[in-house]
Write a protein that holds these residues in place. Structure first.
Motif, PDB file in Angstrom:
ATOM      1  N   ARG A 132       1.014  -1.462   0.258  1.00  0.00           N
ATOM      2  CA  ARG A 132       0.223   0.152  -0.021  1.00  0.00           C
ATOM      3  C   ARG A 132       0.789   1.245  -0.052  1.00  0.00           C
ATOM      4  NH1 ARG A 132      -5.027  -1.505   0.141  1.00  0.00           N
ATOM      5  NH2 ARG A 132      -5.766  -3.329   1.402  1.00  0.00           N
ATOM      6  N   GLU A 133       2.160   1.124   0.710  1.00  0.00           N
ATOM      7  CA  GLU A 133       2.893   2.356   0.741  1.00  0.00           C
ATOM      8  C   GLU A 133       4.099   2.633  -0.289  1.00  0.00           C
ATOM      9  OE1 GLU A 133       2.689   4.646   3.402  1.00  0.00           O
ATOM     10  OE2 GLU A 133       0.699   3.506   3.790  1.00  0.00           O
ATOM     11  N   ARG A 134       4.461   1.712  -1.092  1.00  0.00           N
ATOM     12  CA  ARG A 134       5.172   1.713  -2.222  1.00  0.00           C
ATOM     13  C   ARG A 134       5.039   1.112  -3.357  1.00  0.00           C
ATOM     14  NH1 ARG A 134      10.075  -0.348   2.130  1.00  0.00           N
ATOM     15  NH2 ARG A 134       9.626   1.283   3.699  1.00  0.00           N
ATOM     16  N   THR A 135       5.800   1.350  -4.405  1.00  0.00           N
ATOM     17  CA  THR A 135       5.646   0.878  -5.578  1.00  0.00           C
ATOM     18  C   THR A 135       6.665  -0.354  -5.897  1.00  0.00           C
ATOM     19  OG1 THR A 135       4.692   2.700  -6.297  1.00  0.00           O
ATOM     20  CG2 THR A 135       5.470   1.382  -8.169  1.00  0.00           C
ATOM     21  N   PHE A 136       6.431  -1.521  -6.283  1.00  0.00           N
ATOM     22  CA  PHE A 136       7.413  -2.567  -6.602  1.00  0.00           C
ATOM     23  C   PHE A 136       7.421  -3.094  -7.909  1.00  0.00           C
ATOM     24  CE2 PHE A 136       6.454  -2.744  -2.056  1.00  0.00           C
ATOM     25  CZ  PHE A 136       7.495  -2.677  -1.468  1.00  0.00           C
ATOM     26  N   ASP A 137       8.690  -3.367  -8.288  1.00  0.00           N
ATOM     27  CA  ASP A 137       8.938  -4.107  -9.578  1.00  0.00           C
ATOM     28  C   ASP A 137       8.672  -5.683  -9.829  1.00  0.00           C
ATOM     29  OD1 ASP A 137       9.503  -1.779 -10.992  1.00  0.00           O
ATOM     30  OD2 ASP A 137      11.471  -1.902  -9.791  1.00  0.00           O
ATOM     31  N   LEU A 138       8.789  -6.176  -8.371  1.00  0.00           N
ATOM     32  CA  LEU A 138       8.630  -7.755  -8.298  1.00  0.00           C
ATOM     33  C   LEU A 138       8.303  -7.979  -6.792  1.00  0.00           C
ATOM     34  CD1 LEU A 138       9.474 -10.523  -9.679  1.00  0.00           C
ATOM     35  CD2 LEU A 138      11.683 -10.233  -8.304  1.00  0.00           C
ATOM     36  N   ILE A 139       7.620  -9.066  -6.643  1.00  0.00           N
ATOM     37  CA  ILE A 139       7.302  -9.469  -5.235  1.00  0.00           C
ATOM     38  C   ILE A 139       7.968 -10.940  -5.184  1.00  0.00           C
ATOM     39  CG2 ILE A 139       5.572 -10.368  -3.634  1.00  0.00           C
ATOM     40  CD1 ILE A 139       3.679  -8.461  -5.058  1.00  0.00           C
ATOM     41  N   ILE A 140       8.668 -11.479  -4.261  1.00  0.00           N
ATOM     42  CA  ILE A 140       9.381 -12.577  -4.084  1.00  0.00           C
ATOM     43  C   ILE A 140       9.008 -12.998  -2.715  1.00  0.00           C
ATOM     44  CG2 ILE A 140      11.696 -11.824  -3.347  1.00  0.00           C
ATOM     45  CD1 ILE A 140      12.781 -14.190  -5.178  1.00  0.00           C
ATOM     46  N   CYS A 141       8.409 -14.060  -2.792  1.00  0.00           N
ATOM     47  CA  CYS A 141       7.774 -14.885  -1.733  1.00  0.00           C
ATOM     48  C   CYS A 141       8.505 -16.256  -1.346  1.00  0.00           C
ATOM     49  CB  CYS A 141       6.446 -14.928  -1.639  1.00  0.00           C
ATOM     50  SG  CYS A 141       5.467 -15.610  -0.296  1.00  0.00           S
ATOM     51  N   THR A 142       9.138 -16.524  -0.219  1.00  0.00           N
ATOM     52  CA  THR A 142       9.566 -17.812   0.145  1.00  0.00           C
ATOM     53  C   THR A 142       8.341 -18.715   0.662  1.00  0.00           C
ATOM     54  OG1 THR A 142      10.281 -17.212   2.345  1.00  0.00           O
ATOM     55  CG2 THR A 142      11.969 -16.935   0.860  1.00  0.00           C
ATOM     56  N   ILE A 143       8.774 -19.899   0.587  1.00  0.00           N
ATOM     57  CA  ILE A 143       7.564 -21.030   0.810  1.00  0.00           C
ATOM     58  C   ILE A 143       7.164 -20.826   2.201  1.00  0.00           C
ATOM     59  CG2 ILE A 143       7.298 -23.621   1.082  1.00  0.00           C
ATOM     60  CD1 ILE A 143       8.946 -23.953  -1.463  1.00  0.00           C
ATOM     61  N   VAL A 144       8.095 -20.726   3.105  1.00  0.00           N
ATOM     62  CA  VAL A 144       7.486 -20.723   4.609  1.00  0.00           C
ATOM     63  C   VAL A 144       6.998 -19.365   5.003  1.00  0.00           C
ATOM     64  CG1 VAL A 144       8.271 -22.999   5.055  1.00  0.00           C
ATOM     65  CG2 VAL A 144       9.847 -20.891   5.541  1.00  0.00           C
ATOM     66  N   PHE A 145       6.852 -18.367   4.210  1.00  0.00           N
ATOM     67  CA  PHE A 145       6.583 -17.039   4.585  1.00  0.00           C
ATOM     68  C   PHE A 145       5.298 -17.038   5.511  1.00  0.00           C
ATOM     69  CE2 PHE A 145       3.600 -13.333   3.677  1.00  0.00           C
ATOM     70  CZ  PHE A 145       4.324 -12.378   4.226  1.00  0.00           C
ATOM     71  N   ASP A 146       5.669 -16.153   6.720  1.00  0.00           N
ATOM     72  CA  ASP A 146       4.504 -16.082   7.759  1.00  0.00           C
ATOM     73  C   ASP A 146       3.528 -17.309   7.882  1.00  0.00           C
ATOM     74  OD1 ASP A 146       2.936 -14.921   9.587  1.00  0.00           O
ATOM     75  OD2 ASP A 146       2.052 -13.845   8.121  1.00  0.00           O
ATOM     76  N   GLU A 147       4.488 -18.500   8.293  1.00  0.00           N
ATOM     77  CA  GLU A 147       3.815 -19.818   8.573  1.00  0.00           C
ATOM     78  C   GLU A 147       3.017 -20.265   7.427  1.00  0.00           C
ATOM     79  OE1 GLU A 147       2.006 -19.552  12.340  1.00  0.00           O
ATOM     80  OE2 GLU A 147       3.595 -18.618  13.294  1.00  0.00           O
ATOM     81  N   SER A 148       3.656 -20.179   6.277  1.00  0.00           N
ATOM     82  CA  SER A 148       2.912 -20.949   5.059  1.00  0.00           C
ATOM     83  C   SER A 148       1.941 -20.079   4.618  1.00  0.00           C
ATOM     84  CB  SER A 148       2.690 -22.343   5.169  1.00  0.00           C
ATOM     85  OG  SER A 148       3.944 -22.998   5.543  1.00  0.00           O
ATOM     86  N   LYS A 149       2.064 -18.632   4.450  1.00  0.00           N
ATOM     87  CA  LYS A 149       0.831 -18.058   3.811  1.00  0.00           C
ATOM     88  C   LYS A 149       1.476 -17.494   2.371  1.00  0.00           C
ATOM     89  CE  LYS A 149      -1.125 -16.707   8.106  1.00  0.00           C
ATOM     90  NZ  LYS A 149      -0.836 -16.014   9.563  1.00  0.00           N
ATOM     91  N   MET A 150       2.254 -18.257   1.850  1.00  0.00           N
ATOM     92  CA  MET A 150       2.561 -17.710   0.639  1.00  0.00           C
ATOM     93  C   MET A 150       1.319 -17.737  -0.374  1.00  0.00           C
ATOM     94  SD  MET A 150       4.639 -20.854  -1.224  1.00  0.00           S
ATOM     95  CE  MET A 150       3.679 -22.145  -1.361  1.00  0.00           C
ATOM     96  N   PHE A 151       0.310 -18.739  -0.263  1.00  0.00           N
ATOM     97  CA  PHE A 151      -0.756 -18.609  -1.236  1.00  0.00           C
ATOM     98  C   PHE A 151      -1.880 -17.482  -0.792  1.00  0.00           C
ATOM     99  CE2 PHE A 151      -0.133 -23.331  -1.177  1.00  0.00           C
ATOM    100  CZ  PHE A 151       0.652 -23.328  -2.278  1.00  0.00           C
ATOM    101  N   ASP A 152      -1.836 -17.084   0.417  1.00  0.00           N
ATOM    102  CA  ASP A 152      -2.564 -15.962   0.786  1.00  0.00           C
ATOM    103  C   ASP A 152      -2.074 -14.786   0.217  1.00  0.00           C
ATOM    104  OD1 ASP A 152      -4.156 -17.638   2.468  1.00  0.00           O
ATOM    105  OD2 ASP A 152      -3.142 -17.223   4.085  1.00  0.00           O
ATOM    106  N   LEU A 153      -0.722 -14.429   0.275  1.00  0.00           N
ATOM    107  CA  LEU A 153      -0.094 -13.167  -0.188  1.00  0.00           C
ATOM    108  C   LEU A 153      -0.297 -13.131  -1.846  1.00  0.00           C
ATOM    109  CD1 LEU A 153       1.497 -10.704   0.015  1.00  0.00           C
ATOM    110  CD2 LEU A 153       3.478 -11.869  -0.036  1.00  0.00           C
TER     111      LEU A 153
END
Length: 136
Positions: free
Chosen positions: A39-60
């Motif tokens: 919400r605060e910044r502009t990004f060129d890419l999002i990279i998410c590791t598999i165990v992000f926030d107790e496996s919330k990669m699908f949610d993100l």
């Protein structure tokens, strides 16, 4: 230099920092932090590791692809620690689900043999190059 949102727990962070050295990195360890940064910044890419926030990669991933504002940002899921999600079936299913939900890539550091961190970086750089050309 790309602006990259890195959604990762603390443990894989050092690997991600090495792989993406030279880029402007913003780290989120929780869904709330990731959403705030989006919400605060502009990004060129999002990279998410598999165990992000107790496996919330699908949610993100769902969150990023459900917003007209964020869905244009390429989303990459990365397994940077080979001992995480080591079942070949679970890994294949996770990659399939990520693709179905709209991720541009599922990168597994174990797929790279000679210099895994450099090879993963090259894959990410190719993706960034391809998406930046399609924006022009």
């Amino acid at each position: 230099m790309a602006r990259i949102l890195v959604a990762a727990s603390r443990e894989p962070r050092s690997v991600v920092e090495r792989v993406l050295a030279g880029h402007e990195l913003s780290f989120a360890e929780t869904m709330a932090q990731a959403e705030h940064l989006l919400r605060e910044r502009t990004f060129d890419l999002i990279i998410c590791t598999i165990v992000f926030d107790e496996s919330k990669m699908f949610d993100l991933l769902r969150l990023a692809k459900s917003s007209s504002e964020w869905q244009r940002i390429p989303f990459v899921v990365a397994r940077v620690r080979p001992h995480i999600l080591s079942s070949p079936t679970a890994l294949r299913d996770a990659a399939f689900t990520c693709g179905t939900l709209g991720a541009e890539a599922f990168l597994d550091i174990a797929d790279y043999q000679v210099d895994p961190e450099r090879e993963m970086r090259e894959a990410i750089e190719r993706l960034l190059d391809t998406t930046s050309r399609s924006d022009t």
